[in-house]
Scaffold this motif. Structure first.
Motif, PDB file in Angstrom:
ATOM      1  N   GLY A  15      -5.102 -34.580-109.523  1.00 53.71           N
ATOM      2  CA  GLY A  15      -6.285 -33.742-109.339  1.00 53.71           C
ATOM      3  C   GLY A  15      -6.381 -33.101-107.982  1.00 53.71           C
ATOM      4  O   GLY A  15      -7.270 -32.278-107.749  1.00 53.71           O
ATOM      5  N   LEU A  16      -5.453 -33.408-107.083  1.00 55.16           N
ATOM      6  CA  LEU A  16      -5.566 -32.927-105.708  1.00 55.16           C
ATOM      7  C   LEU A  16      -5.416 -31.415-105.603  1.00 55.16           C
ATOM      8  O   LEU A  16      -6.182 -30.750-104.894  1.00 55.16           O
ATOM      9  N   GLU A  17      -4.459 -30.831-106.321  1.00 60.69           N
ATOM     10  CA  GLU A  17      -4.236 -29.388-106.231  1.00 60.69           C
ATOM     11  C   GLU A  17      -5.453 -28.623-106.745  1.00 60.69           C
ATOM     12  O   GLU A  17      -5.902 -27.646-106.150  1.00 60.69           O
ATOM     13  N   ARG A  18      -6.027 -29.083-107.853  1.00 61.93           N
ATOM     14  CA  ARG A  18      -7.206 -28.422-108.396  1.00 61.93           C
ATOM     15  C   ARG A  18      -8.398 -28.575-107.460  1.00 61.93           C
ATOM     16  O   ARG A  18      -9.212 -27.663-107.310  1.00 61.93           O
ATOM     17  N   LEU A  19      -8.494 -29.721-106.808  1.00 68.37           N
ATOM     18  CA  LEU A  19      -9.602 -29.965-105.882  1.00 68.37           C
ATOM     19  C   LEU A  19      -9.541 -29.026-104.692  1.00 68.37           C
ATOM     20  O   LEU A  19     -10.542 -28.445-104.278  1.00 68.37           O
ATOM     21  N   THR A  20      -8.345 -28.830-104.140  1.00 67.61           N
ATOM     22  CA  THR A  20      -8.210 -28.015-102.928  1.00 67.61           C
ATOM     23  C   THR A  20      -8.276 -26.527-103.219  1.00 67.61           C
ATOM     24  O   THR A  20      -8.692 -25.741-102.367  1.00 67.61           O
ATOM     25  N   THR A  21      -7.864 -26.108-104.442  1.00 65.60           N
ATOM     26  CA  THR A  21      -7.877 -24.681-104.753  1.00 65.60           C
ATOM     27  C   THR A  21      -9.137 -24.248-105.470  1.00 65.60           C
ATOM     28  O   THR A  21      -9.563 -23.106-105.350  1.00 65.60           O
ATOM     29  N   GLY A  22      -9.784 -25.164-106.194  1.00 65.93           N
ATOM     30  CA  GLY A  22     -10.945 -24.776-106.976  1.00 65.93           C
ATOM     31  C   GLY A  22     -12.269 -25.116-106.362  1.00 65.93           C
ATOM     32  O   GLY A  22     -13.313 -24.717-106.867  1.00 65.93           O
ATOM     33  N   ALA A  23     -12.287 -25.880-105.264  1.00 61.27           N
ATOM     34  CA  ALA A  23     -13.546 -26.271-104.636  1.00 61.27           C
ATOM     35  C   ALA A  23     -13.460 -26.007-103.141  1.00 61.27           C
ATOM     36  O   ALA A  23     -13.007 -26.843-102.377  1.00 61.27           O
ATOM     37  N   PRO A  24     -13.894 -24.810-102.681  1.00 63.93           N
ATOM     38  CA  PRO A  24     -13.768 -24.468-101.273  1.00 63.93           C
ATOM     39  C   PRO A  24     -14.470 -25.444-100.358  1.00 63.93           C
ATOM     40  O   PRO A  24     -14.042 -25.683 -99.248  1.00 63.93           O
ATOM     41  N   GLU A  25     -15.582 -26.013-100.831  1.00 62.90           N
ATOM     42  CA  GLU A  25     -16.306 -26.924 -99.967  1.00 62.90           C
ATOM     43  C   GLU A  25     -15.555 -28.220 -99.718  1.00 62.90           C
ATOM     44  O   GLU A  25     -15.896 -28.989 -98.826  1.00 62.90           O
ATOM     45  N   ALA A  26     -14.497 -28.499-100.511  1.00 58.81           N
ATOM     46  CA  ALA A  26     -13.748 -29.736-100.350  1.00 58.81           C
ATOM     47  C   ALA A  26     -12.573 -29.599 -99.415  1.00 58.81           C
ATOM     48  O   ALA A  26     -11.863 -30.547 -99.170  1.00 58.81           O
ATOM     49  N   SER A  27     -12.341 -28.388 -98.917  1.00 57.49           N
ATOM     50  CA  SER A  27     -11.242 -28.213 -97.987  1.00 57.49           C
ATOM     51  C   SER A  27     -11.560 -28.849 -96.660  1.00 57.49           C
ATOM     52  O   SER A  27     -12.702 -29.153 -96.356  1.00 57.49           O
ATOM     53  N   THR A  28     -10.541 -28.987 -95.867  1.00 59.11           N
ATOM     54  CA  THR A  28     -10.764 -29.613 -94.585  1.00 59.11           C
ATOM     55  C   THR A  28     -11.573 -28.710 -93.683  1.00 59.11           C
ATOM     56  O   THR A  28     -11.571 -27.495 -93.814  1.00 59.11           O
ATOM     57  N   VAL A  29     -12.264 -29.290 -92.725  1.00 59.49           N
ATOM     58  CA  VAL A  29     -13.085 -28.536 -91.809  1.00 59.49           C
ATOM     59  C   VAL A  29     -12.189 -27.671 -90.930  1.00 59.49           C
ATOM     60  O   VAL A  29     -11.150 -28.120 -90.456  1.00 59.49           O
ATOM     61  N   PRO A  30     -12.540 -26.370 -90.723  1.00 57.45           N
ATOM     62  CA  PRO A  30     -11.699 -25.507 -89.912  1.00 57.45           C
ATOM     63  C   PRO A  30     -11.424 -26.114 -88.553  1.00 57.45           C
ATOM     64  O   PRO A  30     -12.293 -26.695 -87.924  1.00 57.45           O
ATOM     65  N   ALA A  31     -10.183 -25.935 -88.106  1.00 55.48           N
ATOM     66  CA  ALA A  31      -9.775 -26.542 -86.851  1.00 55.48           C
ATOM     67  C   ALA A  31     -10.419 -25.842 -85.671  1.00 55.48           C
ATOM     68  O   ALA A  31     -10.552 -24.621 -85.649  1.00 55.48           O
ATOM     69  N   GLY A  32     -10.815 -26.612 -84.686  1.00 59.27           N
ATOM     70  CA  GLY A  32     -11.327 -26.090 -83.434  1.00 59.27           C
ATOM     71  C   GLY A  32     -10.401 -26.510 -82.320  1.00 59.27           C
ATOM     72  O   GLY A  32      -9.293 -26.984 -82.553  1.00 59.27           O
ATOM     73  N   PRO A  33     -10.825 -26.347 -81.078  1.00 57.92           N
ATOM     74  CA  PRO A  33      -9.967 -26.758 -79.957  1.00 57.92           C
ATOM     75  C   PRO A  33      -9.821 -28.270 -79.885  1.00 57.92           C
ATOM     76  O   PRO A  33     -10.766 -29.014 -80.134  1.00 57.92           O
ATOM     77  N   ASP A  34      -8.633 -28.715 -79.543  1.00 57.80           N
ATOM     78  CA  ASP A  34      -8.376 -30.146 -79.410  1.00 57.80           C
ATOM     79  C   ASP A  34      -8.889 -30.658 -78.071  1.00 57.80           C
ATOM     80  O   ASP A  34      -8.739 -30.001 -77.042  1.00 57.80           O
ATOM     81  N   ASP A  35      -9.495 -31.835 -78.092  1.00 58.66           N
ATOM     82  CA  ASP A  35      -9.940 -32.514 -76.872  1.00 58.66           C
ATOM     83  C   ASP A  35      -9.024 -33.721 -76.674  1.00 58.66           C
ATOM     84  O   ASP A  35      -9.351 -34.843 -77.048  1.00 58.66           O
ATOM     85  N   VAL A  36      -7.876 -33.452 -76.083  1.00 54.69           N
ATOM     86  CA  VAL A  36      -6.840 -34.476 -75.971  1.00 54.69           C
ATOM     87  C   VAL A  36      -7.285 -35.623 -75.062  1.00 54.69           C
ATOM     88  O   VAL A  36      -7.023 -36.802 -75.340  1.00 54.69           O
ATOM     89  N   ALA A  37      -7.979 -35.290 -73.965  1.00 50.58           N
ATOM     90  CA  ALA A  37      -8.407 -36.327 -73.026  1.00 50.58           C
ATOM     91  C   ALA A  37      -9.331 -37.331 -73.701  1.00 50.58           C
ATOM     92  O   ALA A  37      -9.174 -38.555 -73.539  1.00 50.58           O
ATOM     93  N   SER A  38     -10.290 -36.831 -74.476  1.00 44.86           N
ATOM     94  CA  SER A  38     -11.203 -37.734 -75.180  1.00 44.86           C
ATOM     95  C   SER A  38     -10.465 -38.540 -76.229  1.00 44.86           C
ATOM     96  O   SER A  38     -10.747 -39.727 -76.436  1.00 44.86           O
ATOM     97  N   PHE A  39      -9.494 -37.907 -76.896  1.00 47.48           N
ATOM     98  CA  PHE A  39      -8.730 -38.628 -77.908  1.00 47.48           C
ATOM     99  C   PHE A  39      -7.931 -39.767 -77.283  1.00 47.48           C
ATOM    100  O   PHE A  39      -7.833 -40.852 -77.858  1.00 47.48           O
ATOM    101  N   VAL A  40      -7.354 -39.545 -76.112  1.00 42.56           N
ATOM    102  CA  VAL A  40      -6.591 -40.596 -75.436  1.00 42.56           C
ATOM    103  C   VAL A  40      -7.504 -41.754 -75.067  1.00 42.56           C
ATOM    104  O   VAL A  40      -7.153 -42.932 -75.258  1.00 42.56           O
TER     105      VAL A  40
END
Length: 390
Positions: free
Chosen positions: A179-204
């Motif tokens: 069901g993964l392909e249908r979920l990602t192509t047929g339900a826009p709200e289920a896609s991943t959140v658009p990428a923003g800038p990475d905060d590498v320092a906080s991640f470390v």
């Protein structure tokens, strides 16, 4: 496939994988009893699983960031189960280490891709990720019970029966993948959140805090059964009960963490949880009798309130590398914690278990200090980041 059904199946599959992380520690007392291993030698088995997992985890995370690898879910589940299932066969210490390492690689391969799939299936929901993480905690909690039933009944020669959860978990992932392909192509709200800038320092900083947390949890997972038997004068049942309390407390903490994050931001909840955990670990080390079990439960809950919150924080700090962020916080940091188990074992052999567990009191304090420098990601609040209130 409906989102709730997909998350439910993924959560159960997560439990079937993480049962093998908990099983390594649960098997340690049986290796000591049947093969007369020292604390250091027994903890080396935990190290073998952790070391290979630590090396493999970032590689799988980078791979899943470049290309979706959904087939890893059933395959890695089977590899993790087979490794642990074969670890009890024969008397060779080297083979035991090898099979434990293979199990660790299977677990390592599972986490980055499963977290990516769960994020897609949930549309980036923190609550859904909490339920996904809860599955892993329940797998940890069931591990000592499963090992006690199987290995306690017939010795290490029955470890091949431990492959059953892997078979179940791999089968449960198949409808999710269909069901993964249908979920990602047929339900826009289920896609991943658009990428923003990475905060590498906080991640470390976040990663270092999770490593400190992992040192406590893996150290207790490895030695709490021995410690409780020594402090209470109980038998194997007392040690198994301590492991169950440790892992069930984690399940409660995960659910509680999601609820608390609805009232306060994630950074604040994690910070306060680590501060309270310092006292719980101190009580575990020093308090005698039945109070020991209460301290184990409080320690476990305190360590797991941050668990799913840290996963989503990591994904928000590295939005362009969700697989890497998930692999590190869900798997690598847990594995790195296992690298310290032999040090604890050597100290216990040289002094006592109580003395060896003393340094664990400082670990949640270090996590708290690291979180003092972190802020809630702007994407999670919809406004610029500001320091969380102390």
């Amino acid at each position: 496939m409906a989102k709730n059904k997909a998350i439910t199946l993924l959560s159960i599959g997560h439990a079937c994988v993480d049962v093998y992380q908990g099983a390594v520690a649960a098997l340690v007392p049986y290796f000591v009893a049947e093969r007369a291993y020292t604390y250091a030698a027994a903890s080396g088995i935990v190290l073998a699983a952790s070391l290979l997992s630590s090396v493999a985890q970032p590689l799988f995370g980078v791979a899943t960031d470049r290309r979706a690898l959904p087939w890893l879910l059933p395959v890695s589940t089977l590899v993790g189960g087979l490794g642990i299932a074969l670890s009890g066969l024969g008397d060779s210490y080297a083979l035991t280490l090898l099979f434990a390492g293979i199990g660790g690689v299977g677990v390592a391969a599972y986490h980055p891709e499963s977290a990516r799939v769960a994020r897609v299936a949930s549309g980036g929901s923190h609550t859904a990720m909490g339920w996904f993480s809860l599955g892993g905690n329940l797998g940890f909690a069931l591990a000592p019970v499963l090992v006690a039933v199987v290995v306690g009944a017939g010795g290490l020669g029955l470890t091949p029966l431990l492959v059953v959860p892997a078979l179940v978990g791999s089968l449960l992932t198949l409808p999710v993948l269909r069901g993964l392909e249908r979920l990602t192509t047929g339900a826009p709200e289920a896609s991943t959140v658009p990428a923003g800038p990475d905060d590498v320092a906080s991640f470390v900083r976040l990663t270092l805090a999770v490593v400190c947390r992992s040192v406590v949890f893996i150290g207790l997972s490895t030695f709490i059964a021995f410690y409780v038997r020594q402090r209470t004068g109980g038998g194997a049942a007392a040690g198994t009960a301590a492991l169950v309390v440790l892992y069930l407390g984690g399940a409660v903490g995960t659910v509680l963490g999601g609820a608390l994050a609805e009232r306060w931001d994630r950074v604040t909840v994690v910070r306060r949880s680590y501060l309270l955990t310092v006292g719980a670990v101190a009580g575990l080390v020093f308090l005698p009798g039945p109070a020991l079990y209460v301290c184990i439960a409080l320690t476990s809950a305190g360590l797991y309130v941050p668990f799913s919150l840290q996963v989503t924080l990591a994904q928000d700090y590295l939005p362009s590398r969700v697989g890497t962020a998930s692999g590190i916080t869900l798997g690598l940091t847990v594995s790195v914690g296992g690298l310290f188990s032999p040090l604890i074992g050597r100290l216990a052999d040289a002094t006592s278990l109580q003395t060896a567990l003393l340094p664990l009191i400082a670990m949640p304090a270090l996590s708290w200090l690291l979180f003092l420098a972190l802020t809630e990601p702007a994407r999670a609040t919809g406004r610029p980041s500001a320091p969380a209130p102390p």
